[in-house]
Scaffold this active site. Structure first.
Site, short mmCIF file in Angstrom:
data_model
loop_
_atom_site.label_atom_id
_atom_site.label_comp_id
_atom_site.label_asym_id
_atom_site.label_seq_id
_atom_site.Cartn_x
_atom_site.Cartn_y
_atom_site.Cartn_z
N CYS A 25 41.12 44.49 29.54
CA CYS A 25 41.11 44.75 30.81
C CYS A 25 42.54 44.06 31.47
CB CYS A 25 39.96 44.50 31.68
SG CYS A 25 40.49 45.44 33.59
N CYS B 102 42.39 43.55 35.24
CA CYS B 102 41.27 42.14 35.41
C CYS B 102 41.75 40.88 35.09
CB CYS B 102 39.90 42.48 34.46
SG CYS B 102 39.06 44.09 34.88
N ASP B 103 42.64 40.89 34.05
CA ASP B 103 43.15 39.48 33.61
C ASP B 103 44.42 39.21 33.50
OD1 ASP B 103 40.22 38.96 33.18
OD2 ASP B 103 40.22 39.79 31.28
#
Length: 321
Positions: free
Chosen positions: A138, A141-142
């Site tokens: 993701c 997300c990261d």
């Protein structure tokens, strides 16, 4: 054998990620006394991530497992009963609905499905070990954690190019690794990726291994030419696997309407093709796949279930409208 002494529960929740736990919080506050099957590996995909910085309310970030533990504690505070095991079968063809765990049958007036989706992985031994340590599924997300370093993305569809384009906001360079000599992505996504000076492509290769440095973080990958078998190392600080997701819907085949990819179809909020059964989170959302959107849909599912159980007049429209 009938579980919980044959009692018919108001609502059973299957799944314990952000969607399921939020549904449990709202259902508990509505005095529905939810029973949750949280699975043998409770907590969903966030238990496999490290730092979460985009969930509201945590200005300094929060560890994924900690966030899920806090949500579980909150759901328990409002009366959720947990069974840390997997559901083995369901029967939504009759009422009350049946949810089975082995030879135990649990009965419910309403069911909320929140079983999520699993990212497809490469199947390499180092992949699971380095998940959250440079291996990710993701970018949203990261990606922020990879400032000014080279990254690689595996895949050739729209998702892979979306990941690559997003990562150019942070990375010094993004290399897309694809096993074919052409992409499956839409034309407009290809045009954007080819036009971005930070994105390079390596064609006809697969990832054979992932390497870590002394700190246990990703330091590079070994790629192999699918035609010649020749291998070489590519130094990157992160590897984003974008080869698709598989919704965890095997339990519901033949019971609920699904799309061609296996995601549960919902209409009018979280309502499925069976009145009284609701679906929330990644099991029905292949677009956003974020913890906060899953949590939001979990709230919706609990409220939909409460209104269904109250028998609100005209609430439940036919699934095809």
């Amino acid at each position: 054998m009938t579980g919980t002494n044959g009692a018919v529960r108001e609502v059973i929740i299957i799944g314990s990620g952000p969607a399921g736990l939020t549904a449990a919080i709202y259902a508990g506050r509505a005095n529905l006394k939810p029973l949750m099957f949280e699975g043998a590996q409770a907590g969903g995909q966030l238990t496999l991530t490290s730092e979460v910085e985009n969930f509201p309310g945590f200005p300094k970030g929060v560890q994924g497992p900690e966030l899920m533990a806090l949500m579980r504690e909150q759901a328990g505070r409002f009366g959720t009963e947990f069974i840390t095991d997997d559901v083995t079968a369901v029967d939504f063809r009759q009422r009350p609905f049946k949810v089975m765990r082995g030879d135990e049958v649990y009965l419910a007036k309403a069911v909320i499905v929140a079983t999520g989706a699993s990212a497809k992985m490469l199947g390499l031994p180092a992949e699971r070990q380095l998940l959250g340590k440079g291996v990710s599924t993701c970018a949203t997300c990261d990606g922020f954690f990879f400032q000014g370093v080279p990254l690689a993305v595996v895949g050739g569809g729209d998702s892979a190019l979306e990941e690559a384009l997003f990562l150019t906001k942070f990375a010094s360079k993004v290399t897309v690794l694809h096993r074919r000599d052409s992409l499956r992505a839409s034309k407009i996504m290809q045009e954007r990726a080819f036009a971005n000076p930070k994105i390079d492509f390596i064609w006809n290769v697969v990832v054979r291994d992932i390497h870590a440095n002394d700190a246990g973080q990703v330091a590079g990958v070994t790629i192999a030419d699918v035609k010649t078998g020749a291998t070489r190392r590519l130094d990157v600080a992160g590897l984003f696997v974008a080869i698709g997701h598989t919704p965890n819907t095997a339990l519901f085949v033949g019971q609920l309407e699904m799309d061609e990819r296996g995601y549960i179809v919902t209409r009018h909020g979280t309502r499925t093709s069976v009145p009284g059964v609701f679906a929330c989170g990644d099991v029905q959302d292949h677009e956003y796949r974020q913890a906060i959107t899953a949590a939001g849909s979990g709230c919706m599912a609990a409220m939909d279930a409460e209104r269904y159980l109250e028998g609100t007049a005209g609430y439940y429209a036919p699934s095809g409208t």
